[in-house]
Design a protein around this motif. Structure first.
Motif, PDB file in Angstrom:
ATOM      1  N   PHE A  46      -4.236  -1.870  -4.942  1.00 60.67           N
ATOM      2  CA  PHE A  46      -4.003  -0.461  -4.595  1.00 60.67           C
ATOM      3  C   PHE A  46      -2.510  -0.181  -4.454  1.00 60.67           C
ATOM      4  CE2 PHE A  46      -8.266  -1.464  -2.997  1.00 60.67           C
ATOM      5  CZ  PHE A  46      -9.003  -0.471  -3.620  1.00 60.67           C
ATOM      6  N   THR A  47      -1.764  -1.152  -3.964  1.00 65.32           N
ATOM      7  CA  THR A  47      -0.309  -0.993  -3.868  1.00 65.32           C
ATOM      8  C   THR A  47       0.306  -0.881  -5.246  1.00 65.32           C
ATOM      9  OG1 THR A  47      -0.315  -2.330  -1.837  1.00 65.32           O
ATOM     10  CG2 THR A  47       1.800  -1.988  -2.923  1.00 65.32           C
ATOM     11  N   LEU A  48      -0.176  -1.685  -6.197  1.00 64.00           N
ATOM     12  CA  LEU A  48       0.312  -1.606  -7.568  1.00 64.00           C
ATOM     13  C   LEU A  48       0.053  -0.232  -8.163  1.00 64.00           C
ATOM     14  CD1 LEU A  48      -0.774  -5.025  -9.167  1.00 64.00           C
ATOM     15  CD2 LEU A  48       1.531  -4.328  -8.521  1.00 64.00           C
ATOM     16  N   VAL A  49      -1.164   0.247  -7.993  1.00 61.73           N
ATOM     17  CA  VAL A  49      -1.534   1.542  -8.581  1.00 61.73           C
ATOM     18  C   VAL A  49      -0.738   2.673  -7.930  1.00 61.73           C
ATOM     19  CG1 VAL A  49      -3.419   3.185  -8.935  1.00 61.73           C
ATOM     20  CG2 VAL A  49      -3.829   0.733  -9.210  1.00 61.73           C
ATOM     21  N   PHE A  50      -0.653   2.657  -6.602  1.00 63.30           N
ATOM     22  CA  PHE A  50       0.059   3.723  -5.897  1.00 63.30           C
ATOM     23  C   PHE A  50       1.535   3.759  -6.291  1.00 63.30           C
ATOM     24  CE2 PHE A  50       2.572   5.313  -2.358  1.00 63.30           C
ATOM     25  CZ  PHE A  50       1.958   6.536  -2.102  1.00 63.30           C
ATOM     26  N   GLY A  78      12.548  -4.085  -5.078  1.00 64.15           N
ATOM     27  CA  GLY A  78      13.297  -4.356  -3.848  1.00 64.15           C
ATOM     28  C   GLY A  78      13.059  -3.311  -2.783  1.00 64.15           C
ATOM     29  N   ILE A  79      12.983  -2.032  -3.222  1.00 62.37           N
ATOM     30  CA  ILE A  79      12.719  -0.946  -2.271  1.00 62.37           C
ATOM     31  C   ILE A  79      11.346  -1.105  -1.637  1.00 62.37           C
ATOM     32  CG2 ILE A  79      12.368   1.542  -2.058  1.00 62.37           C
ATOM     33  CD1 ILE A  79      14.464   1.912  -4.258  1.00 62.37           C
ATOM     34  N   LEU A  80      10.335  -1.393  -2.469  1.00 63.61           N
ATOM     35  CA  LEU A  80       8.973  -1.519  -1.957  1.00 63.61           C
ATOM     36  C   LEU A  80       8.834  -2.723  -1.033  1.00 63.61           C
ATOM     37  CD1 LEU A  80       6.970  -0.654  -5.198  1.00 63.61           C
ATOM     38  CD2 LEU A  80       7.043   0.682  -3.087  1.00 63.61           C
ATOM     39  N   ILE A  81       9.492  -3.825  -1.366  1.00 66.63           N
ATOM     40  CA  ILE A  81       9.431  -5.012  -0.498  1.00 66.63           C
ATOM     41  C   ILE A  81       9.991  -4.690   0.884  1.00 66.63           C
ATOM     42  CG2 ILE A  81      10.398  -7.323  -0.147  1.00 66.63           C
ATOM     43  CD1 ILE A  81      10.169  -7.727  -3.191  1.00 66.63           C
ATOM     44  N   ASP A  82      11.040  -3.878   0.917  1.00 61.19           N
ATOM     45  CA  ASP A  82      11.655  -3.508   2.195  1.00 61.19           C
ATOM     46  C   ASP A  82      10.779  -2.554   2.991  1.00 61.19           C
ATOM     47  OD1 ASP A  82      13.864  -5.095   1.895  1.00 61.19           O
ATOM     48  OD2 ASP A  82      15.094  -3.536   0.984  1.00 61.19           O
ATOM     49  N   GLY A 121       1.043  -8.999   0.089  1.00 66.96           N
ATOM     50  CA  GLY A 121       0.609 -10.380   0.253  1.00 66.96           C
ATOM     51  C   GLY A 121      -0.851 -10.521   0.601  1.00 66.96           C
ATOM     52  N   ASP A 122      -1.588  -9.410   0.592  1.00 69.37           N
ATOM     53  CA  ASP A 122      -3.006  -9.420   0.939  1.00 69.37           C
ATOM     54  C   ASP A 122      -3.800  -8.984  -0.290  1.00 69.37           C
ATOM     55  OD1 ASP A 122      -5.580  -9.025   1.921  1.00 69.37           O
ATOM     56  OD2 ASP A 122      -4.868  -8.324   3.865  1.00 69.37           O
ATOM     57  N   ASN A 123      -4.755  -9.792  -0.724  1.00 68.93           N
ATOM     58  CA  ASN A 123      -5.543  -9.479  -1.913  1.00 68.93           C
ATOM     59  C   ASN A 123      -6.346  -8.189  -1.771  1.00 68.93           C
ATOM     60  OD1 ASN A 123      -5.148 -11.662  -3.925  1.00 68.93           O
ATOM     61  ND2 ASN A 123      -5.846 -12.977  -2.262  1.00 68.93           N
ATOM     62  N   ARG A 124      -6.632  -7.797  -0.549  1.00 67.01           N
ATOM     63  CA  ARG A 124      -7.388  -6.567  -0.346  1.00 67.01           C
ATOM     64  C   ARG A 124      -6.567  -5.318  -0.648  1.00 67.01           C
ATOM     65  NH1 ARG A 124      -9.132  -7.341   5.751  1.00 67.01           N
ATOM     66  NH2 ARG A 124      -6.917  -7.893   5.753  1.00 67.01           N
ATOM     67  N   TRP A 125      -5.259  -5.426  -0.533  1.00 63.51           N
ATOM     68  CA  TRP A 125      -4.391  -4.267  -0.672  1.00 63.51           C
ATOM     69  C   TRP A 125      -3.499  -4.299  -1.902  1.00 63.51           C
ATOM     70  CZ3 TRP A 125      -5.127  -0.157   2.328  1.00 63.51           C
ATOM     71  CH2 TRP A 125      -5.788  -0.339   3.552  1.00 63.51           C
ATOM     72  N   PHE A 126      -3.355  -5.456  -2.517  1.00 64.14           N
ATOM     73  CA  PHE A 126      -2.331  -5.584  -3.559  1.00 64.14           C
ATOM     74  C   PHE A 126      -2.584  -4.674  -4.762  1.00 64.14           C
ATOM     75  CE2 PHE A 126      -0.304  -7.769  -7.188  1.00 64.14           C
ATOM     76  CZ  PHE A 126       0.999  -7.702  -6.731  1.00 64.14           C
ATOM     77  N   ALA A 144      -1.283  -4.113 -18.048  1.00 62.22           N
ATOM     78  CA  ALA A 144      -1.323  -3.736 -16.636  1.00 62.22           C
ATOM     79  C   ALA A 144       0.070  -3.586 -16.031  1.00 62.22           C
ATOM     80  CB  ALA A 144      -2.132  -4.765 -15.837  1.00 62.22           C
ATOM     81  N   GLY A 145       1.113  -3.811 -16.835  1.00 63.19           N
ATOM     82  CA  GLY A 145       2.475  -3.610 -16.350  1.00 63.19           C
ATOM     83  C   GLY A 145       3.149  -4.892 -15.899  1.00 63.19           C
ATOM     84  N   PHE A 146       3.717  -5.638 -16.857  1.00 64.36           N
ATOM     85  CA  PHE A 146       4.346  -6.912 -16.525  1.00 64.36           C
ATOM     86  C   PHE A 146       5.519  -6.731 -15.562  1.00 64.36           C
ATOM     87  CE2 PHE A 146       7.872  -9.850 -17.426  1.00 64.36           C
ATOM     88  CZ  PHE A 146       7.282 -11.045 -17.036  1.00 64.36           C
ATOM     89  N   ASP A 147       6.425  -5.792 -15.858  1.00 64.66           N
ATOM     90  CA  ASP A 147       7.625  -5.610 -15.038  1.00 64.66           C
ATOM     91  C   ASP A 147       7.268  -5.371 -13.576  1.00 64.66           C
ATOM     92  OD1 ASP A 147       9.089  -5.912 -17.280  1.00 64.66           O
ATOM     93  OD2 ASP A 147       9.560  -3.798 -17.563  1.00 64.66           O
ATOM     94  N   GLN A 148       6.303  -4.497 -13.356  1.00 67.12           N
ATOM     95  CA  GLN A 148       5.921  -4.172 -11.985  1.00 67.12           C
ATOM     96  C   GLN A 148       5.287  -5.360 -11.280  1.00 67.12           C
ATOM     97  OE1 GLN A 148       2.551  -1.642 -11.610  1.00 67.12           O
ATOM     98  NE2 GLN A 148       3.060  -0.953  -9.555  1.00 67.12           N
ATOM     99  N   VAL A 149       4.276  -5.949 -11.915  1.00 65.36           N
ATOM    100  CA  VAL A 149       3.548  -7.054 -11.282  1.00 65.36           C
ATOM    101  C   VAL A 149       4.477  -8.242 -11.041  1.00 65.36           C
ATOM    102  CG1 VAL A 149       1.626  -8.665 -11.522  1.00 65.36           C
ATOM    103  CG2 VAL A 149       1.372  -6.313 -12.319  1.00 65.36           C
ATOM    104  N   PHE A 150       5.319  -8.565 -12.019  1.00 67.08           N
ATOM    105  CA  PHE A 150       6.204  -9.722 -11.902  1.00 67.08           C
ATOM    106  C   PHE A 150       7.167  -9.567 -10.723  1.00 67.08           C
ATOM    107  CE2 PHE A 150      10.132 -12.009 -13.035  1.00 67.08           C
ATOM    108  CZ  PHE A 150       9.620 -13.289 -13.137  1.00 67.08           C
ATOM    109  N   ASN A 151       7.611  -8.336 -10.458  1.00 68.59           N
ATOM    110  CA  ASN A 151       8.567  -8.107  -9.374  1.00 68.59           C
ATOM    111  C   ASN A 151       7.902  -7.948  -8.010  1.00 68.59           C
ATOM    112  OD1 ASN A 151      11.518  -7.715 -10.383  1.00 68.59           O
ATOM    113  ND2 ASN A 151      10.265  -6.669 -11.907  1.00 68.59           N
ATOM    114  N   LEU A 152       6.580  -7.812  -7.975  1.00 69.93           N
ATOM    115  CA  LEU A 152       5.908  -7.564  -6.700  1.00 69.93           C
ATOM    116  C   LEU A 152       4.931  -8.666  -6.296  1.00 69.93           C
ATOM    117  CD1 LEU A 152       5.092  -3.729  -6.981  1.00 69.93           C
ATOM    118  CD2 LEU A 152       6.964  -4.813  -5.732  1.00 69.93           C
ATOM    119  N   TYR A 153       4.413  -9.434  -7.254  1.00 68.91           N
ATOM    120  CA  TYR A 153       3.356 -10.366  -6.876  1.00 68.91           C
ATOM    121  C   TYR A 153       3.923 -11.677  -6.356  1.00 68.91           C
ATOM    122  CZ  TYR A 153       3.498 -13.522 -10.994  1.00 68.91           C
ATOM    123  OH  TYR A 153       3.838 -14.463 -11.934  1.00 68.91           O
ATOM    124  N   SER A 154       3.055 -12.481  -5.785  1.00 68.23           N
ATOM    125  CA  SER A 154       3.407 -13.792  -5.254  1.00 68.23           C
ATOM    126  C   SER A 154       2.154 -14.662  -5.306  1.00 68.23           C
ATOM    127  CB  SER A 154       3.934 -13.682  -3.813  1.00 68.23           C
ATOM    128  OG  SER A 154       2.979 -13.056  -2.979  1.00 68.23           O
TER     129      SER A 154
END
Length: 298
Positions: free
Chosen positions: A160-164, A124-128, A153-158, A230-240
């Protein structure tokens, strides 16, 4: 052996609750893996469903998305593993040079805090803060004339956003491990290096890093077991849906197929495939850890 059991029975009794929990919640459900080889029908149950052998596995391998999902999982996991080693090592080296104990403890606490937050909260914090319209990050980029970036929402950045974001959450915990390794280095080595004319950078390169090398090798080899995590909790809460191309991993795909689409046999087959491959990598990691870091469990 009987004498040993009689002697150490309080210790065996103490470990019994944990053993029962693992037996009931980890090993017991493994009987359900048979679903991977059946055309599972809820009304007939696991044992009443017809046996279809390897058909679920063949179907999964024939799907056009399978190779992409495996590739995404491996790429994201490897990026996290590499960055997850470099950043904590660098942070530990920097903190090791701090001489003010109060400042050092404060920094350690601040970088360690995100580890205790769940990905639901951090998501939620990252989405904001990463929102392309109202997020503070894009507002700061706008000050420098940079167009808004859709990080989630951009495949070019997603990726790197996950890793960061993963590094931001977990590197504080890993830093503590490396700081503990630094305490085992003999101070006499630094004194000898200083007498020889080595500055702080040289001391770090020739004394500190070699002293940390065993724990670096150990954690690096043990991390091989997570090559498909690769981290289900993180990806599930951030991907679309727009970032499925680069962000969809094995665990999220299993969730969608098994829970949302109720294709339990196919989902179990994918999960079993991942578990077998992970077991092989974990076994390899322990062999390498024993060979290069003299680490062994038994």
């Amino acid at each position: 052996m009987i004498a040993a059991v009689k002697k150490y029975w309080p210790l065996h009794l103490m470990i019994l609750p944990g053993f029962l929990l693992v037996l009931v919640y980890s090993y017991g459900p493994m009987a359900g893996l048979i679903i991977a080889f059946k055309k599972f029908m809820p009304n007939k149950g696991i044992w009443g469903s017809p046996w279809i052998g390897w058909d679920n596995f063949e179907f999964v391998l024939s799907l056009p998305d399978t190779s992409q999902i495996i590739r995404n999982t491996i790429i994201i996991a490897l990026m996290k593993m590499i960055a997850g080693m470099i950043v904590p090592i660098f942070a530990a080296l920097m903190l090791n040079e701090v001489r003010k104990a109060v400042f050092k403890r404060t920094v350690q606490t601040l970088i360690y805090l995100p580890h205790f937050l769940s990905w639901i909260i951090l998501g939620g914090i990252l989405i904001d803060i990463l929102s392309p319209s109202q997020g503070i990050v894009n507002k700061l980029l706008g000050v420098f004339g940079v167009d808004p970036v859709f990080f989630l929402g951009d495949n070019r950045w997603f990726r790197f956003t996950l890793v960061f974001s993963d590094i931001w959450k977990e590197f504080g915990f890993s830093t503590i491990v490396y700081l503990a390794a630094l305490t085992s280095i003999n101070p006499v080595l630094y004194e000898a290096a200083e007498i020889d004319g080595a500055n702080r950078l040289r001391q770090t390169w020739h004394v500190t890093l070699p002293g940390m090398l065993p724990i670096i090798v150990l954690l690096g080899t043990l991390s091989l077991g997570n090559v498909l995590n690769a981290g289900f909790d993180q990806v599930f809460n951030l991907y679309s849906i727009p970032v499925y191309e680069t962000g969809d991993i094995i665990d999220t795909y299993v969730y969608r197929v098994g829970i949302q689409k109720a294709q339990y046999g196919i989902a179990t087959a994918i999960g079993l495939f991942k578990s077998v491959v992970s077991l092989l990598f974990i076994s390899l990691s322990y062999v390498l850890a024993y060979r290069f870091a003299n680490y062994r469990i038994f």
